[in-house]
Scaffold this motif. Sequence first.
Motif, short mmCIF file in Angstrom:
data_model
loop_
_atom_site.label_atom_id
_atom_site.label_comp_id
_atom_site.label_asym_id
_atom_site.label_seq_id
_atom_site.Cartn_x
_atom_site.Cartn_y
_atom_site.Cartn_z
N GLU A 1 0.70 -1.31 0.01
CA GLU A 1 -0.12 0.13 -0.19
C GLU A 1 0.83 1.14 -0.13
N GLU A 2 0.10 2.38 -0.64
CA GLU A 2 0.88 3.59 -0.38
C GLU A 2 0.17 4.32 0.58
N VAL A 3 0.60 5.37 1.17
CA VAL A 3 0.15 6.14 2.40
C VAL A 3 -1.20 6.66 2.02
N CYS A 4 -2.19 6.32 2.60
CA CYS A 4 -3.65 6.95 2.24
C CYS A 4 -4.61 6.97 3.52
N GLY A 5 -4.65 8.28 4.17
CA GLY A 5 -5.24 8.61 5.36
C GLY A 5 -6.84 9.10 4.98
N ALA A 6 -7.47 9.51 5.83
CA ALA A 6 -8.97 9.85 5.85
C ALA A 6 -9.20 10.68 4.66
N CYS B 1 1.41 3.87 16.48
CA CYS B 1 0.96 5.23 16.02
C CYS B 1 1.26 5.64 14.67
N ALA B 2 2.36 5.66 14.36
CA ALA B 2 2.85 6.05 12.95
C ALA B 2 2.46 5.28 11.75
N ALA B 3 2.08 4.04 12.02
CA ALA B 3 1.61 3.12 11.08
C ALA B 3 0.18 3.42 10.49
N LEU B 4 -0.48 4.28 11.34
CA LEU B 4 -1.99 4.55 10.92
C LEU B 4 -1.99 5.54 9.82
N ARG B 5 -0.98 5.68 9.04
CA ARG B 5 -1.14 6.71 7.76
C ARG B 5 -1.61 5.78 6.76
N TYR B 6 -1.60 4.28 7.12
CA TYR B 6 -1.85 3.43 6.05
C TYR B 6 -3.43 2.84 6.26
N ALA B 7 -4.13 2.98 5.06
CA ALA B 7 -5.79 2.56 5.35
C ALA B 7 -5.66 1.08 5.50
N GLY B 8 -4.98 0.37 5.34
CA GLY B 8 -4.84 -1.14 5.51
C GLY B 8 -4.88 -1.41 7.01
N PHE B 9 -4.40 -0.57 7.87
CA PHE B 9 -4.25 -0.76 9.34
C PHE B 9 -5.67 -0.34 10.27
N THR C 1 -7.02 12.86 11.97
CA THR C 1 -6.29 13.27 13.32
C THR C 1 -5.41 11.91 13.82
N THR C 2 -5.88 10.74 13.31
CA THR C 2 -4.93 9.51 13.59
C THR C 2 -4.00 8.96 12.42
N ASP C 3 -4.05 9.72 11.30
CA ASP C 3 -3.44 9.37 10.04
C ASP C 3 -2.32 10.11 9.63
N ASP C 4 -1.73 11.24 10.37
CA ASP C 4 -0.78 11.96 10.09
C ASP C 4 0.73 11.29 10.13
N GLY C 5 0.88 10.11 10.42
CA GLY C 5 2.03 9.48 10.33
C GLY C 5 3.13 9.92 11.67
N THR C 6 2.54 10.74 12.67
CA THR C 6 3.43 11.07 13.86
C THR C 6 3.53 9.67 14.73
N LEU C 7 4.59 9.99 15.75
CA LEU C 7 4.64 9.14 16.92
C LEU C 7 3.63 9.36 17.81
N GLY C 8 2.52 10.12 17.83
CA GLY C 8 1.74 10.44 18.78
C GLY C 8 2.15 11.08 20.15
N GLY C 9 3.18 11.93 19.77
CA GLY C 9 3.72 12.65 21.06
C GLY C 9 4.80 11.85 21.92
N PHE D 1 -1.16 11.58 21.91
CA PHE D 1 -2.59 11.41 21.30
C PHE D 1 -2.30 10.62 19.95
N CYS D 2 -2.91 9.52 19.97
CA CYS D 2 -3.20 8.72 18.81
C CYS D 2 -4.54 8.30 18.40
N GLY D 3 -5.53 9.05 18.60
CA GLY D 3 -6.85 8.79 18.46
C GLY D 3 -7.71 8.90 19.78
N GLY D 4 -8.88 9.18 19.70
CA GLY D 4 -9.52 9.13 21.05
C GLY D 4 -10.27 10.78 21.23
N ALA D 5 -10.70 10.72 22.42
CA ALA D 5 -11.41 11.89 22.74
C ALA D 5 -10.78 13.13 22.93
N TYR D 6 -9.38 12.65 23.61
CA TYR D 6 -8.33 13.79 24.02
C TYR D 6 -7.12 13.19 24.22
#
Length: 411
Positions: free
Chosen positions: A81-86, A234-242, A250-258, A283-288
């Motif tokens: 897969e190529e990177v593909c977020g929301a 968290c960084a892997a969530l930039r891929y739709a397959g996960f 907000t969870t698809d930016d490829g960052t390390l979640g802080g 932060f890797c998704g969620g309300a806050y």
Amino acid sequence: MSVRNLPPLVGALVFVVAAAQAEPVTYAGKIGSADIVVEFTSDPSASDGPLAGRYFYRSQGVDIPLQARPRKGRRFELAQEEVCGAEQCGNGQAAPVAAIWRLASADKGKTLEGTWNGKKTRPVKLTRISAREQTQTPASRPFDLHDFTETKFFGDDAPITMEASPYDYLRLDFAPKVGNKAGWPDASYSYVVDPRTKFAMPRIVELSGETSAEAANALLQNRHWHASLDALNCAALRYAGFYEGSPVATTDDGTLGGYEDSTSEVTSLTPQLMSWRESGSLFCGGAYPNNFSAAYTMDIRRGALLGLQDMFTDTVNGKPGPSLIAFVDKRRKKRTEPTDAGFEAECGTDELIGEYLAASVKRDGDTQRLVFGLQSLPHAIQVCGGDFLELPAADASALLKPEFARLLGQL
């Protein structure tokens, strides 16, 4: 074990696991000159159906999905897969393909060879490492493999081993950068950093006397590995397959979640006892975000964390009992300024002490000091947390459990 010693490890482990009994299966090798580790949903040499997978470059550690394609005998293909977020894949669109893997098994599945066909074509050569036990629901997608890691190692306790998950063990067994030695004449430590996840956590370097740091460093490494694994997941969530469904903004930016900005500070180390504080905002998704600052104390010989019930005689189900609450409340510095007093009243600090009191240790030369505060508060009242009392351990000697007093040097 260092990642640089992988070739001997490969040779030693190829025959360890009973063939094709447990799956998914992990392989290690190269795409061109780049070191990689791959996990397949089932054994390439034993399965007739489509294979999916995930892989990471050792230099990065982040999962990349490999979607199944039709296979022909011992030859099979996967679509990387190529990177593909929301924004691009948020309505169920299929992720674009970055490369096609064409592989064939040889030597009864001990090796896989083929090509990686992306913007360029590069050779792929992989050697079987090991398999892990299948989950209750057999893995068939990259999502299932990624979800296994998140579920299996949620929290800080489950050891990340070759037996539990060879893929994740090899991902984390990466040579860290080691900082300068610090500490005291009888006990020293250094901070180590996995350069891929960037944050530092401590390891014990030397202790006087005959106390071994092996168990303590195993606990410190396990905590470090768990945090690094969370960051990489968290960084892997930039891929739709996960994602089970579509990617979430907000969870698809490829960052390390802080995690890269989190900190760890050693406050005390002796040949018997260690205290340190971990702080950050994740932060890797969620309300806050998860804003945290928590202190830990460890019995070095046993490599075991100590809770309030291990330190003080008057505790009930891990919470402070009446005499401990009274001791802390009498000695803590209370806020008297109108604004501060109002804040304390609004927080209900007196009530919070009975539920969220925590204690740690601070070393001042040869003196051990106890530090009391509030931690693990619910998100809505996290602002009420923090330390509020520090005093020599000797001042609390009547409340200490004998073993903790010995560790503190009070017996």
